[in-house]
Design a protein around this motif. Structure first.
Motif, short mmCIF file in Angstrom:
data_model
loop_
_atom_site.label_atom_id
_atom_site.label_comp_id
_atom_site.label_asym_id
_atom_site.label_seq_id
_atom_site.Cartn_x
_atom_site.Cartn_y
_atom_site.Cartn_z
N MET A 94 53.19 28.18 -29.57
CA MET A 94 51.98 27.62 -29.35
C MET A 94 51.99 26.05 -29.94
O MET A 94 51.57 24.90 -29.22
CB MET A 94 50.78 28.14 -30.17
N GLU A 95 52.92 25.74 -30.96
CA GLU A 95 53.24 24.38 -31.23
C GLU A 95 53.91 23.71 -30.41
O GLU A 95 53.67 22.30 -30.24
CB GLU A 95 53.94 24.40 -32.62
N GLN A 96 55.00 24.38 -29.88
CA GLN A 96 55.74 23.57 -28.82
C GLN A 96 54.95 23.20 -27.48
O GLN A 96 55.12 22.05 -26.91
CB GLN A 96 56.91 24.53 -28.34
N ALA A 97 54.16 24.26 -27.18
CA ALA A 97 53.10 23.93 -25.89
C ALA A 97 52.25 22.86 -26.50
O ALA A 97 52.00 21.91 -25.22
CB ALA A 97 52.33 25.14 -25.78
N ILE A 98 51.76 22.42 -27.30
CA ILE A 98 50.97 21.45 -27.79
C ILE A 98 51.83 20.20 -27.58
O ILE A 98 51.32 19.14 -27.16
CB ILE A 98 50.17 21.55 -28.91
N VAL A 99 52.90 20.25 -28.31
CA VAL A 99 53.70 18.91 -28.11
C VAL A 99 53.92 18.58 -26.64
O VAL A 99 54.04 17.50 -26.19
CB VAL A 99 55.10 19.26 -29.00
N ASN A 100 54.21 19.63 -25.88
CA ASN A 100 54.47 19.36 -24.49
C ASN A 100 53.28 18.86 -23.90
O ASN A 100 53.49 17.76 -23.07
CB ASN A 100 54.83 20.70 -23.80
N GLY A 101 52.22 19.34 -23.98
CA GLY A 101 51.00 18.84 -23.47
C GLY A 101 50.78 17.33 -24.21
O GLY A 101 50.19 16.75 -23.19
N TYR A 102 50.87 17.02 -25.42
CA TYR A 102 50.72 15.92 -25.69
C TYR A 102 51.63 15.06 -24.89
O TYR A 102 51.08 13.58 -24.63
CB TYR A 102 51.05 15.77 -27.25
N ASN A 103 52.97 15.33 -24.78
CA ASN A 103 53.67 14.33 -24.30
C ASN A 103 53.30 14.06 -22.64
O ASN A 103 53.51 12.83 -22.03
CB ASN A 103 55.08 14.89 -23.98
N ASP A 104 53.02 15.10 -22.05
CA ASP A 104 52.18 14.89 -20.77
C ASP A 104 51.17 14.06 -20.96
O ASP A 104 51.09 13.10 -19.94
CB ASP A 104 51.87 16.31 -20.22
N ALA A 105 50.29 14.28 -21.48
CA ALA A 105 48.92 13.53 -21.65
C ALA A 105 49.27 11.96 -22.05
O ALA A 105 48.70 10.86 -21.55
CB ALA A 105 47.99 13.81 -22.85
N SER A 106 50.23 11.67 -22.97
CA SER A 106 50.69 10.11 -23.15
C SER A 106 51.33 9.79 -21.85
O SER A 106 51.06 8.48 -21.70
CB SER A 106 51.62 10.28 -24.27
#
Length: 612
Positions: free
Chosen positions: A1-13
């Motif tokens: 879950m944490e890695q998924a949030i990191v990946n999503g955060y990077n995509d949004a950025s």
């Protein structure tokens, strides 16, 4: 879950950097369903909402992020940015002060707090914050510049002067320090040094027309001939604006269904600036059945007069945040037939907008007293006094004549102060900007004071609140023959106190070659005679125009020698002074100068002639 949030955060950025705001927000909202307390995602979502101009929503998310992670400066600064945009100044200040209580050495927080105080006109508070910043980072040139600006706004002229020179020692090519130093030298009457510094700033930033505009404006304080002023203005236009007329499709006049004429006014002075105060009565009086009136505001720091303009002009458009091309597009979208510029080469002007010919007819009026030199400017408004026949050759624009006066005037509701005992020594006065008082003016005043026994002169200007400025002025006056005890300084005040200060003055002395305008009208409204000495330039003839419109031509002198002689006679012949004052009080309020309705109807007729 944490890695998924990191990946999503990077995509949004990444999406935010690509300006794909809706997609970035969608990713952030999806992530917040999984991790509603993640401060980094809340911050990113809030920043995206800010970019989408959804400010209340942005504030809500950033407040939540700040509560979760108050130690992260980026979140605090993003929240403060939103609060500033929403004009919620005190909450922004509170948040920054709370943060600084925990970390008083944060230069970013100090700098941001100082900026907020400054743009909220809390200049003393801004100065204290920037002083604190400089104890932490003594070599911070940006902080030192902001401190100098705050000092200048607090009328701490000597401190500002020293700070600007310190900046130039650290950063010799700092253009804004050159500009602000030039402004100080201008206020001291040292126009040669002022012009040198303005020109240096223009050389440092050759693509910025504002610095060169300031040099042009400063020339009006000198005895420069009309041919030189025209030459300099056209050189400015050739470099900065004349190439822009083809940059955008030219405005064409459109027939409106209601038959009205689109009339726009563009200015940086919809504030308690003399232009703002003089224009407002005309704006109120314009025939709205005939004209569809729009104001285009380049005001940076608003005040209560700006709010009044908003209430009087429903079509009030802010252009301060727009580049020239976008501002021109906005004006064209309003179908403006006649655009009146109220700034010329004064501070905050948007000649780069006007150069693109965003209205079929473009006219300069009220805010600048010379040619702009801009090819796209069609007309300049004047009257027969301030641009006499034969002077048209010094204007690139066509000169259009107003019938009665250059502008109208509404006297203050304050009653005219009672005049002093005529048996007492004569008090002269000049309440104009100190920069207009050059050595030639002081030499004339020295002759007047010498020949009117026991007389004194009251000088009121914002810069005279600083003792250093007063000392410099007294040294210069002494060198030119005026004893220090003959000069009484009055510092700045609000308008009512300023009007009441005329009770101290028996005769007002107009400076030259840059005469008074609103200041002359204010003096006359209190029953104070004003003697003026016009030269050839527009700016030197404003007071002559006003006096003529009040049927007080006997106060208009023909030379410096005549200025001295008439003033001495008025100051030594109490009967003549009484008669002159009585005539002034009888003429002024009923004069065509104070008839706003008459002026506005004439003004409208002149505007209509440009559409034929």
């Amino acid at each position: 879950m944490e890695q998924a949030i990191v990946n999503g955060y990077n995509d949004a950025s990444r999406l935010l950097m690509e300006n794909k705001l809706d997609a970035a927000l969608a990713v952030c909202l999806s992530l917040l369903k999984q991790a509603p307390g993640n401060s980094a995602v809340l911050n990113l979502a809030g920043s995206t909402l800010y970019r989408k101009k959804m400010l209340p929503e942005a504030e809500s998310l950033l407040l939540a992020a700040n509560e979760i992670a108050p130690e992260i400066e980026e979140i605090t600064l993003n929240l403060v940015r939103v609060l500033r945009k929403r004009k919620r100044i005190q909450p922004a200040i509170n948040i920054l002060e709370q943060r600084l209580a925990c970390n008083p050495a944060s230069s970013r927080m100090l700098s941001t707090l100082g900026e907020i105080f400054y743009y909220d006109s809390q200049f003393a508070a801004a100065a204290r914050v920037f002083e604190q910043l400089l104890t932490i980072e003594p070599g911070n040139v940006d902080g030192l510049f902001r401190l100098a600006c705050a000092y200048q706004e607090c009328d701490m002229t000597e401190a500002a002067f020293d700070a600007y020179w310190k900046i130039l020692a650290l950063s010799p090519d700092h253009p804004d320090a050159h500009v602000n130093l030039a402004q100080i030298y201008k206020s001291l009457g040292n126009h040669a040094k002022s012009l040198e510094l303005f020109q240096r700033a223009a050389d440092l930033v050759p693509g910025d027309p504002a610095h060169a505009s300031r040099a042009l404006f400063c020339l009006n304080y000198t005895f420069a001939e009309g041919s030189r002023l025209l030459e300099k203005a056209m050189q400015w236009a050739d470099k900065h604006t004349d190439c822009l007329s083809s940059d955008q499709p030219l405005a064409r006049r459109k027939t409106r269904a209601d038959g009205r004429i689109g009339l726009g006014f563009i200015s940086a002075d919809y504030t308690r600036h003399p232009v703002g105060k003089l224009f407002l009565p005309v704006l109120k009086c314009l025939d709205r059945d005939r004209f569809d009136v729009h104001c285009f505001s380049n005001v940076d720091i608003e005040d209560d007069m700006t709010a009044l303009y908003r209430s009087v002009a429903p079509n009030f458009n802010e252009i301060h945040h727009l580049d020239d091309r976008s501002a021109c597009s906005l004006i064209q979208s309003r179908d403006i037939d006649i655009l009146v510029d109220l700034s010329g080469h004064s501070n905050g002007n948007r000649l780069g907008v006007l150069a693109r010919k965003c209205a079929p007819v473009q006219i300069m009026w009220l805010g600048y007293f010379n040619t702009t030199g801009v090819a796209a400017m069609d007309y300049v408004l004047a009257d027969e006094i301030n641009v006499p026949p034969g002077q048209e050759a010094f204007y690139r624009e066509k000169v259009l004549r107003l019938a009665d006066s250059f502008f109208p005037y509404v006297p203050s509701s304050e009653t005219a102060p009672a005049k002093r005992d005529q048996a007492a020594p004569i008090n002269f006065g000049c309440f104009n900007d100190s920069g207009k008082i050059n050595d030639t003016v002081l030499t004339a005043w020295a002759a007047i004071l010498e020949n009117v026994p026991k007389s004194r002169i009251y000088l009121k200007s914002r810069t005279f609140s600083d003792q250093w400025v007063k000392n410099l002025f007294l040294d210069r006056a002494m060198r030119l023959g005026i004893a220090p005890h003959r000069i009484i300084f009055l510092g700045p005040s609000d308008y009512d106190a300023y009007i009441k200060d005329y009770a101290k003055v028996d005769i007002a002395l107009d400076p030259f070659p840059y005469s008074g305008g609103a200041t002359t009208a204010d003096a006359l409204s209190t029953g104070t005679p004003v003697l003026t000495c016009p030269f050839d330039s527009f700016g030197s003839r404003l007071s002559a125009s006003i006096l003529s419109a009040c049927d007080l031509d006997n106060l208009v002198c023909t030379s410096i020698e005549d200025y001295i002689a008439r003033t001495v006679r008025l100051g030594t012949d109490h009967s003549l002074l009484t008669t002159t004052t009585d005539t002034l009080l009888r003429n002024f309020a009923s004069s065509r100068f104070c008839d706003v309705e008459r002026f506005t109807r004439n003004f409208e007729q002149v505007l209509l002639t440009t559409l034929n």
